[in-house]
Design an enzyme around this catalytic site. Structure first.
Site, PDB file in Angstrom:
ATOM      1  N   ASP A 299       1.263  -1.013  -0.014  1.00 40.97           N
ATOM      2  CA  ASP A 299      -0.053  -0.174  -0.483  1.00 40.97           C
ATOM      3  C   ASP A 299       1.212   0.801  -0.149  1.00 40.97           C
ATOM      4  OD1 ASP A 299      -1.012  -0.957   2.856  1.00 40.97           O
ATOM      5  OD2 ASP A 299       0.581   0.310   2.118  1.00 40.97           O
TER       6      ASP A 299
ATOM      7  N   ASP B 215       1.498   5.049   1.098  1.00 45.20           N
ATOM      8  CA  ASP B 215       0.800   6.634   1.579  1.00 45.20           C
ATOM      9  C   ASP B 215       1.213   7.570   1.443  1.00 45.20           C
ATOM     10  OD1 ASP B 215      -0.739   5.016   3.308  1.00 45.20           O
ATOM     11  OD2 ASP B 215       1.712   4.425   5.041  1.00 45.20           O
TER      12      ASP B 215
ATOM     13  N   ASP C 251       9.500   5.861  13.488  1.00 43.41           N
ATOM     14  CA  ASP C 251      10.045   5.064  13.802  1.00 43.41           C
ATOM     15  C   ASP C 251      11.360   4.960  13.066  1.00 43.41           C
ATOM     16  OD1 ASP C 251       9.079   3.600  12.238  1.00 43.41           O
ATOM     17  OD2 ASP C 251       7.928   2.479  13.272  1.00 43.41           O
TER      18      ASP C 251
END
Ligand code: ATP
Ligand code: MG
Length: 457
Positions: A84, A86, A163
């Protein structure tokens, strides 16, 4: 005709996006980024979804900044097709929503926009800033865990709150440049997964990052950098404070990554499994249970890698089965009959499990159906095998039975019998049935004048 008219009215009712306010380099926050051209990063554009490119184009044409971000860029650099895409932008959710006709704002805390193209959905988020500032909507617990974090920021701030360095890369499909704030490209090339900032602080802010580290390292074949890995075992207990539903989502990703077996052993190695699947702790410590779980995870990985569907209900049924077996025996010893004892065991195991990690209801229903059908495979006489074949959960329960046989819990012959019975024709089936040895039930009298003594059993 009417549809088109409505579409036009609908379209024109969306106000044109107002131009972005922020424009100088410092405010837009790209000052410290390395700009890596395509001849260095060599991203293959064929791996990028058209919908993602249409989204960045739409935003850029309206005067905003827009990049493919996060896992997708990392996967592209690793020559994997991202599952996917983003997008990160300096447009606010409302501005994004006005640009794309088929889009909607979702989430209350984290406001994102889903932009739809055919059956593909692209997630667009506005650059987020640091939770440490005192403006906006943010909250930190005493343990350091971030409870709320919904402050808009610039791109550099957006990068620092991600992160891993490999997850903080921004790709602009129009310039084909990768913007790299934390040396993520070099880390990926060196095969390293490295936390941005001080790892212990970042784990305290969000303990799920420990699980993400283990999962992404197994899935991507990246090695956790030593300083990133070190605090994990000491901080493993922080996972107890994470809401059970969030843990479930993360564990589902882990188990469906195609590297479940590797991830599960990495979880154990880092002491992370204790808080997650409390019952799995015990299972993995019994030789038979460990064998069963390993076969099940290997089986899941093979299916994921072959792009076959995987049922989470089936997966959790396997992970907890040996605990169900233990509890089942316990209730039988206490004098319960086998079937009620099994159902009591199923309830006990799923209740204990859900205190730590809530398995979604729709999956736990499947899980219990699979468990509940298991005793019926032992009944091979009369009409019973026929009605089991008709059960809508037969296939999943049969696959589960085969795992039990393969792990040595049940004789191989039982699984083989069911495989053959399902394939056999009517005549052959009759010859396969076993003699009925179950004690005959006393017939109930149906006559209304003489009510059965057993009525209400
Ligand atoms: P996957 O391939 O499994 O989707 P991903 O890294 O894309 O991995 P997502 O959950 O899709 O994982 O998250 C998208 C991006 O959001 C990440 O790449 C990372 O930049 C950021 N992110 C996600 N979770 C966290 C977190 N717990 N802390 C900080 N940043 C995060
Ligand atoms: Mg992702």
């Amino acid at each position: 005709m009417i549809k088109k008219l409505l579409q036009r009215v609908f379209q024109s009712s969306k106000k044109p996006a107002s131009p972005p306010v922020v424009k100088d380099a410092r405010a837009s926050g790209t000052g410290n980024a390395k700009r890596i051209p395509s001849k260095i990063h060599r991203i293959d554009r064929k791996l990028i979804s058209h919908a993602a490119i249409k989204t960045t184009d739409g935003l850029q044409k309206a005067g905003f900044e827009a990049f493919i971000v996060g896992g997708a860029v990392r996967d592209l650099l690793l020559k994997k097709r991202p599952k996917d895409f983003d997008i990160a932008t300096n447009a606010t959710p409302e501005q994004v929503n006005r640009i794309f006709r088929r889009s909607r704002i979702i989430g209350r805390r984290f406001r994102l926009v889903h932009v739809m193209f055919g059956d593909e959905t692209i997630e667009v988020s506005t650059f987020r800033g640091s939770h440490l500032g005192d403006e906006g909507d943010s909250k930190v617990a005493d343990s350091g865990r971030i409870l709320r974090d919904n402050v808009f920021g610039n791109q550099e701030e957006d990068a620092v709150r991600r992160d891993f360095t490999a997850n903080a890369l921004y790709y602009d499909p129009s310039s084909e440049e990768v913007l790299d704030f934390h040396n993520g490209v070099a880390d990926i090339q060196a095969g390293i997964l490295r936390m941005i900032g001080d790892p212990a602080t970042r784990y305290r802010e969000d303990p799920v990052r420990m699980l993400r580290g283990v999962r992404l390292s197994a899935k991507l074949g990246l090695k956790l950098d030593a300083a990133t890995e070190k605090p994990i075992s000491q901080l493993a207990d922080l996972l107890h404070d994470v809401p059970p539903s969030r843990l479930f989502d993360e564990m589902l990703k882990l188990f469906l990554s195609g590297h479940a077996l590797e991830s599960a052993s990495a979880l154990r190695q880092h002491g992370l499994h204790h808080g997650l699947l409390p019952l799995l702790d015990v299972v993995l410590e019994q030789p038979m249970g460990e064998r069963f779980v390993k076969i099940a995870l290997k089986n899941t990985d093979d299916r994921v890698l072959a792009e076959k569907p995987v049922s989470p209900g089936f997966l959790f049924a396997t992970l907890l089965w040996h605990e169900v077996l233990l509890a089942w025996k316990k209730f039988e010893k206490q004098g319960q009959r086998p079937i009620p004892a099994l159902h009591m065991a199923m309830d006990e195991v799923s209740d204990i499990q859900s205190e730590k990690m809530a398995i979604h209801k729709r999956f736990s229903i499947t899980m219990k159906e699979i468990w509940g059908l298991q005793p019926r495979f032992e009944q091979r006489s009369g009409k019973r095998p026929y009605s089991l074949l008709e059960n809508p959960r037969y296939r999943a329960a049969y696959d589960f039975l085969l795992l039990r046989c393969e792990s040595g819990e049940l004789p191989e012959e039982l699984g083989q019998w069911w495989t053959a019975f399902a394939l056999a024709d009517g005549e052959q089936r009759l010859t396969m049935l076993q003699p009925d040895t179950t004690p005959k039930k006393r017939r109930r009298r149906r006559s209304p004048s003489k009510p059965s003594a057993n009525a209400g059993d």
